[in-house]
Design a protein around this motif. Structure first.
Motif, PDB file in Angstrom:
ATOM      1  N   ASN A 174       0.858  -1.172   0.000  1.00 29.71           N
ATOM      2  CA  ASN A 174       0.000   0.000   0.000  1.00 29.71           C
ATOM      3  C   ASN A 174       0.892   1.219   0.000  1.00 29.71           C
ATOM      4  N   GLU A 175       0.362   2.316  -0.519  1.00 27.11           N
ATOM      5  CA  GLU A 175       1.131   3.552  -0.621  1.00 27.11           C
ATOM      6  C   GLU A 175       0.195   4.714  -0.312  1.00 27.11           C
ATOM      7  N   MET A 176       0.657   5.652   0.473  1.00 25.51           N
ATOM      8  CA  MET A 176      -0.157   6.805   0.870  1.00 25.51           C
ATOM      9  C   MET A 176       0.181   8.031   0.030  1.00 25.51           C
ATOM     10  N   CYS A 177      -0.833   8.865  -0.166  1.00 21.03           N
ATOM     11  CA  CYS A 177      -0.644  10.124  -0.882  1.00 21.03           C
ATOM     12  C   CYS A 177      -1.539  11.178  -0.249  1.00 21.03           C
ATOM     13  N   ASP A 178      -0.943  12.324   0.073  1.00 17.29           N
ATOM     14  CA  ASP A 178      -1.747  13.430   0.605  1.00 17.29           C
ATOM     15  C   ASP A 178      -1.610  14.691  -0.257  1.00 17.29           C
ATOM     16  N   ASP A 179      -1.157  14.528  -1.478  1.00 21.87           N
ATOM     17  CA  ASP A 179      -1.011  15.632  -2.418  1.00 21.87           C
ATOM     18  C   ASP A 179      -2.404  16.082  -2.866  1.00 21.87           C
ATOM     19  N   PRO A 180      -2.818  17.320  -2.553  1.00 18.65           N
ATOM     20  CA  PRO A 180      -4.169  17.781  -2.897  1.00 18.65           C
ATOM     21  C   PRO A 180      -4.502  17.678  -4.384  1.00 18.65           C
ATOM     22  N   ALA A 181      -3.530  17.906  -5.263  1.00 13.92           N
ATOM     23  CA  ALA A 181      -3.800  17.822  -6.708  1.00 13.92           C
ATOM     24  C   ALA A 181      -4.107  16.385  -7.122  1.00 13.92           C
ATOM     25  N   VAL A 182      -3.376  15.422  -6.579  1.00 11.65           N
ATOM     26  CA  VAL A 182      -3.616  14.011  -6.889  1.00 11.65           C
ATOM     27  C   VAL A 182      -4.962  13.581  -6.312  1.00 11.65           C
ATOM     28  N   ILE A 183      -5.231  13.987  -5.089  1.00 12.46           N
ATOM     29  CA  ILE A 183      -6.499  13.637  -4.442  1.00 12.46           C
ATOM     30  C   ILE A 183      -7.677  14.191  -5.243  1.00 12.46           C
ATOM     31  N   LYS A 184      -7.585  15.437  -5.676  1.00  9.28           N
ATOM     32  CA  LYS A 184      -8.660  16.043  -6.469  1.00  9.28           C
ATOM     33  C   LYS A 184      -8.886  15.258  -7.760  1.00  9.28           C
ATOM     34  N   LYS A 185      -7.806  14.923  -8.438  1.00  5.82           N
ATOM     35  CA  LYS A 185      -7.886  14.196  -9.705  1.00  5.82           C
ATOM     36  C   LYS A 185      -8.570  12.834  -9.523  1.00  5.82           C
ATOM     37  N   PHE A 186      -8.175  12.089  -8.490  1.00  4.36           N
ATOM     38  CA  PHE A 186      -8.727  10.753  -8.320  1.00  4.36           C
ATOM     39  C   PHE A 186     -10.087  10.766  -7.640  1.00  4.36           C
ATOM     40  N   SER A 187     -10.399  11.807  -6.887  1.00  4.02           N
ATOM     41  CA  SER A 187     -11.771  11.961  -6.382  1.00  4.02           C
ATOM     42  C   SER A 187     -12.718  12.190  -7.552  1.00  4.02           C
ATOM     43  N   GLU A 188     -12.291  13.001  -8.499  1.00  9.00           N
ATOM     44  CA  GLU A 188     -13.096  13.228  -9.705  1.00  9.00           C
ATOM     45  C   GLU A 188     -13.228  11.948 -10.517  1.00  9.00           C
TER      46      GLU A 188
END
Length: 174
Positions: free
Chosen positions: A143-157
């Motif tokens: 597993n790998e964590m990411c808290d980058d807001p741009a990545v989160i926004k992209k994958f939430s979309e």
């Protein structure tokens, strides 16, 4: 991204306040099948009471989170015709729903025009992603964590696009 500092799922969902969404992209997780649940399903020809009992800890986790206001949604992108493993997941998904998790299914051909991640993921409160990297046979590699807001926004979309196209579990046939 931080592959070496991944908190346990119980901690991630415990810290969750509003939403936890799960995007599954694989046609098999047979190599990840802890407890031999898939093999038991094949032998028994369906979901057994023992399987339902084994699934209880997950159901309790979901019920606890939903009970404190967390919306839990799971979307599965699947190839058709579906694999036996997907048939197994489909048959067991009523347990997810009984616990309060919403489940939808999207045939892979209907996802062709969507921009999707290269790995399964959980998104917690639109603030944190846990990517699940699997081997070819469906065993969890890491597993790998990411808290980058741009990545989160992209994958939430991306998740929302899948969710909008996907069919609710009770109407999806395998």
């Amino acid at each position: 991204m931080r592959p070496s500092s991944v908190p346990p799922f119980s901690e991630l969902i415990g810290d969750c306040q509003r939403s936890a969404v799960h995007l599954e992209m694989r046609d098999t997780y047979e190599g990840y099948d802890d407890g031999g649940r898939f093999a038991e399903w094949k032998r028994a020809g369906g979901i057994t009471p023992a399987f339902a009992e084994d699934f209880r800890p997950w159901m309790e986790t979901v019920r606890e989170a939903v009970g404190r206001g967390v919306e839990m949604r799971r979307a599965r992108v699947v190839s058709e015709p579906v694999t036996d493993y997907i048939r197994f997941e489909h048959e067991a998904s009523h347990l997810n729903q009984e616990a309060g998790e919403q489940v939808r299914w999207l045939p892979r051909r209907d996802a062709a025009t969507l921009l999707l991640p290269g790995a399964d993921l959980w998104i917690f409160d639109d603030r944190l992603i846990r990517f699940g990297h699997f081997t070819g046979n469906g065993a969890l590699d890491c597993n790998e964590m990411c808290d980058d807001p741009a990545v989160i926004k992209k994958f939430s979309e991306a998740f929302e696009a899948v969710w909008q196209r996907a069919t609710p579990h009770e109407r999806f046939t395998v």
